[in-house]
Design a protein around this motif. Structure first.
Motif, PDB file in Angstrom:
ATOM      1  N   GLU A  65       5.894  16.484  -3.953  1.00 46.84           N
ATOM      2  CA  GLU A  65       7.280  16.035  -4.101  1.00 46.84           C
ATOM      3  C   GLU A  65       7.308  14.527  -4.287  1.00 46.84           C
ATOM      4  O   GLU A  65       6.879  13.767  -3.421  1.00 46.84           O
ATOM      5  N   SER A 256      -2.863  19.435   5.089  1.00 45.31           N
ATOM      6  CA  SER A 256      -2.078  18.326   4.524  1.00 45.31           C
ATOM      7  C   SER A 256      -1.872  17.235   5.557  1.00 45.31           C
ATOM      8  O   SER A 256      -2.040  16.045   5.283  1.00 45.31           O
ATOM      9  N   GLU A 257      -1.496  17.650   6.752  1.00 45.86           N
ATOM     10  CA  GLU A 257      -1.183  16.673   7.809  1.00 45.86           C
ATOM     11  C   GLU A 257      -2.422  15.880   8.217  1.00 45.86           C
ATOM     12  O   GLU A 257      -2.352  14.682   8.493  1.00 45.86           O
ATOM     13  N   ASN A 265       2.757  10.746  -1.430  1.00 49.02           N
ATOM     14  CA  ASN A 265       3.945  11.582  -1.486  1.00 49.02           C
ATOM     15  C   ASN A 265       3.701  12.906  -0.780  1.00 49.02           C
ATOM     16  O   ASN A 265       2.560  13.341  -0.593  1.00 49.02           O
ATOM     17  N   SER A 266       4.788  13.557  -0.395  1.00 39.14           N
ATOM     18  CA  SER A 266       4.697  14.820   0.333  1.00 39.14           C
ATOM     19  C   SER A 266       3.889  15.846  -0.463  1.00 39.14           C
ATOM     20  O   SER A 266       4.224  16.184  -1.594  1.00 39.14           O
ATOM     21  N   THR A 267       2.788  16.344   0.157  1.00 38.67           N
ATOM     22  CA  THR A 267       1.890  17.289  -0.509  1.00 38.67           C
ATOM     23  C   THR A 267       1.731  18.532   0.354  1.00 38.67           C
ATOM     24  O   THR A 267       1.375  18.437   1.528  1.00 38.67           O
ATOM     25  N   ALA A 268       2.004  19.688  -0.239  1.00 37.20           N
ATOM     26  CA  ALA A 268       1.858  20.957   0.481  1.00 37.20           C
ATOM     27  C   ALA A 268       0.867  21.837  -0.267  1.00 37.20           C
ATOM     28  O   ALA A 268       1.046  22.121  -1.451  1.00 37.20           O
ATOM     29  N   GLU A 532       8.481   6.422  -0.428  1.00 37.51           N
ATOM     30  CA  GLU A 532       7.627   7.245  -1.276  1.00 37.51           C
ATOM     31  C   GLU A 532       7.537   6.644  -2.672  1.00 37.51           C
ATOM     32  O   GLU A 532       8.440   5.915  -3.101  1.00 37.51           O
TER      33      GLU A 532
END
Length: 808
Positions: A65, A256-257, A265-268, A532
């Motif tokens: 994201e 991820s964490e 950036n937010s990565t899942a 971000e």
């Protein structure tokens, strides 16, 4: 009894040869097209079922994201596989793969010389455990140890035959230990040969190189980086028995964490079943080899509609013939024949026609599949008795067509009253079915016009692709991959190329404007106060890039010739992210980037298409860094006659600097259109199948007009006696035709609009559907229909009235 039925059916079919030939031809057209489509569907559905453990194999994917977009990616960071295996050893086996595109393969001859080959695809760097996850058929070598040694390589049987000139598998053991060189940089040695895998695999691998050898040829390979990812770096996973997909998904948030830096950036992370890879194109699998699952639904729908319209054609022609056979039915009933016998007789005739048509259609389908591989996408064969699904489908087609096409005419004929037909009133007995036949013709033309509308929309979109201004020069530019970026080779190559009278400019870069090779990284602008980063595309250019591709500079200047990653040119889309309206206001501002260090904006260029027209233009930043010069571009202005000489000049200049590397080039204009090969194939498919539907529809229309001519035989005779002209009699049939086609169009237009508007939404840049498409569709169909009607109507209009009125 059955023998008599069969003999009688054959006699009736031979007595009415034109009826029989038209019906067989119509059914064969529809069924052959359906067989081709069904075979393609079965092939696509069989993807990735080759491996025994396929139900336990997954691919790791991720969702990133960004402030400006959400990306679904199959590229996974290099350390992921090792970290997952360390943290969760009981879940299964992860393996890395890194797929690369066009490369040169060199093989040493017995005399010590090297032979060079172009390998356009199929090369992958893989972990040693790869063959524990994917079970190929081994001809020679040990799958457990084949990739254990550094720089080892496993190849397929076809590659072994091609490169080493081997005639059969018995001699494959001779090449164990033989050297294969990649791009004249990486030397590998053969440790195994596997049988050629089937074509229905999402993994297009033919040469498997030990994974760590990748750093020999890629300077930017970062084995320990969690922030730098290539889209071709995929990680596959074989789950242990009794390990469910939910168990794997449960631990991924912790990955991820634990490993993705907080600055990213937010990565899942997620998993994708092997059987789903081919039907999820959003993950861009190896050059977008995947396809939407709706495509198969579309193929099945067209196949069913073509068979259905062929059956409708059969019904129309059969009922048109019924008048001629009404007296036969009356006599048989008077002599004791009952309804069931008559139905069985007529169904038997339909069965014979269907079997002949199916036999003929199998030959047509086989001919199409073996000779039109480029359109179908793969070289397929019916192989009817080797494919139980297709055999069952063919049997269902025979039974279904026999019942659907034959049952209605059989019921119509078997219901005739002997007294009525023997008093010459069989004609009136059949007249009540005219509305049914009209409805069937409307349905046929509904299908035809939907396909015509679809064809016209695809053609218009393809024309839009070829004519759209992409924001840069496309014509008279060739590009080629550079084996090295040493100035000692690039400068002499440039000088030699510029000596040719037709060469105007040479540029070294990474890469051309619409190249698939984009460097993805991040960008931020401090005054925005965002935690971000934006995801943007980077282009590495030299001082000739803007001029060669004629990219418009709106403000500022080009990057200094001797700069290295400190100055930047930004696109107008970057200004939108920075919330700046005037390009001049951006000059001199500092920006943060994930590609090397921070940079100063020295120029703003007008945004151009860096992806095909399916996708939105990426925000772009251009920088200068000679270490990333992996592509050359030549702008030229020569006549067609001089082009051959230009190619020889370029090749000679290339050979002087890279004698061990084959020269290969691409033309930018051709590269652009290769992005739309799928749409081009769709256009051809629509053209072919809409043509088939129209041909079958015309046969159905011929049947309706034949029936009308039989119904109106005496009316036409009376009109001719009273002085009616041929044109006036033609008008009787034309009015009927026009009404039926207009009704079909009224239904087809909204249906065609709905489906094609939905198809166009898959393109970020597309045409607008307008009334012109529908006007062309109805106009084309009317012309075809009028010509078909005219042929049969003229026959009726020119008949002798004495023949039709004699019985009165």
């Amino acid at each position: 009894m059955l023998k008599n039925y069969f003999i009688t059916a054959i006699r009736n079919l031979l007595r009415n040869r034109s009826f029989t030939i038209i019906n067989i031809f119509g059914l064969a057209l529809g069924i052959s097209a359906a067989l081709v489509l069904f075979k393609i569907v079965l092939f696509e559905k069989s993807f990735d079922s080759f491996f025994i453990k396929s139900d336990r194999i997954y691919r790791f994917v991720k969702r990133v994201e960004n402030p400006n977009l959400v990306e679904l990616e199959a590229g996974i960071p290099n350390p992921f596989a090792k970290a997952f295996k360390t943290d969760y050893p009981d879940l299964g086996i992860p393996v890395r793969t890194f797929y690369i595109g066009e490369n040169q393969i060199s093989v040493k001859k017995r005399n010590g010389d090297w032979t060079h080959f172009e390998q356009s695809e199929g090369i992958s760097f893989t972990d040693p455990d790869y063959f524990k996850v994917f079970d190929y058929e081994w001809i020679i070598g040990d799958p457990n140890t084949a990739l254990d040694k550094p720089k080892s390589i496993v190849i397929t049987a076809s590659i072994a035959k091609k490169y080493f000139g081997l005639a059969d598998e018995k001699s494959f053991d001779l090449i164990l230990g033989e050297e294969i060189k990649l791009n004249n940089e990486l030397t590998t040695f053969v440790t195994g040969v596997i049988a050629d895998p089937p074509k229905n695999l999402s993994l297009p691998f033919e040469l498997f190189i030990e994974y760590e050898a990748i750093e020999t040829i890629f300077d930017f390979y970062q084995p320990d980086s969690w922030t730098s990812t290539s889209s071709n770096a995929n990680v596959y996973f074989l789950a242990n028995e009794n390990v469910s997909s939910k168990e794997i998904e449960t631990v991924l948030p912790a990955m991820s964490e634990k490993y993705i830096p907080a600055t990213e950036n937010s990565t899942a992370f997620n998993i994708q079943a092997l059987k789903d890879i081919h039907f999820q194109p959003e993950y861009n699998t190896y050059g977008s080899s995947a396809e939407s699952p709706q495509t198969n639904i579309f193929r099945v729908a067209i196949a069913l509609f073509l068979v259905l319209t062929a059956c409708i054609n059969f019904v129309n022609l059969s009922t048109a013939l019924a008048i001629k056979r009404s007296k036969e039915v009356g006599i048989r009933k008077v002599l004791g024949g009952y309804k069931g016998q008559l139905i069985l007789q007529f169904l038997g005739e339909t069965f014979i026609i269907t079997v002949v048509a199916v036999t003929l259609s199998m030959g047509i389908a086989e001919l199409v599949m073996t000779n039109f591989e480029s359109v179908i996408g793969n070289r397929l064969s019916l192989n009817l008795f080797g494919d139980p699904q297709l055999l069952l489908l063919t049997c269902l087609i025979i039974v279904g067509v026999t019942l659907f096409a034959g049952l209605y005419p059989s019921l119509v004929l078997s219901r005739l009253k002997p007294v009525a037909v023997l008093r010459s009133k069989g004609q009136s007995s059949l007249s009540g079915n005219i509305n049914t036949r009209r409805g069937l013709v409307v349905f046929q033309f509904f299908i035809s016009q939907v396909l015509v509308i679809c064809t016209l929309v695809v053609i218009a979109q393809m024309r839009y692709f070829s004519q759209q201004d992409l924001g840069f020069r496309q014509s008279s530019i060739m590009t080629f991959q550079l084996p090295s970026n040493e100035e000692s080779k690039l400068n002499p190559l440039r000088d030699e190329l510029l000596r040719f009278p037709g060469v105007e400019m040479v540029s070294y870069n990474y890469a051309s404007p619409l190249s698939e090779s984009n460097i993805g990284s991040t960008f931020n602008y401090a005054p925005l106060g965002l935690s971000e980063n934006f995801d943007v595309a980077f282009k590495v250019i030299d001082d000739n890039y803007l001029d060669l591709f004629e990219i418009e500079l709106l403000a500022g200047r080009d990057i200094k010739k001797n700069d290295t990653l400190t100055e930047a040119l930004v696109s107008t889309d970057i200004l939108k992210l920075m919330e700046i309206d005037d390009p001049q206001d951006a000059i001199g501002l500092d920006i943060e980037t994930g590609f090397a260090n921070d940079k100063k904006i020295v120029g703003v260029f007008k945004a151009f298409h860096n992806k095909d027209l399916r996708e939105k233009i990426d925000p772009m930043i251009m920088v200068r860094f000679p270490g990333y010069f992996y592509e050359g571009a030549v702008k030229y202005e020569v006549s067609d006659a001089q082009f051959t000489n230009l190619m020889k000049t370029v090749e000679n200049a290339w050979s002087a600097q890279y004698p061990e590397i084959l020269f290969d080039y691409n033309l930018v204009t051709e590269d652009i259109m290769t992005n739309y090969e799928e749409e081009a194939d769709t256009m051809v498919i629509f053209q072919v199948f809409s043509g088939i539907a129209i041909m079958i529809g015309c046969l159905g229309l011929y049947g309706l007009v034949s029936f009308m001519a039989s119904q109106k035989k005496k009316e036409i005779g009376i009109r001719k006696v009273l002085g009616a002209s041929v044109q006036q009699i033609l008008g009787i049939f034309s009015k009927e035709l026009i009404v039926l086609i207009l009704i079909a169009f009224a239904i087809a237009a909204p249906v065609g609009y709905y489906f094609m508007n939905d198809w166009l939404t898959g393109f970020e840049y597309r045409i607008e559907m307008n009334i012109g498409v529908f006007a062309l569709a109805i106009g084309f169909t009317l012309i075809i229909g009028i010509v078909t009607t005219g042929i049969r109507s003229i026959q009726a209009a020119q008949s002798n009235p004495v023949d039709s009125l004699r019985s009165e």
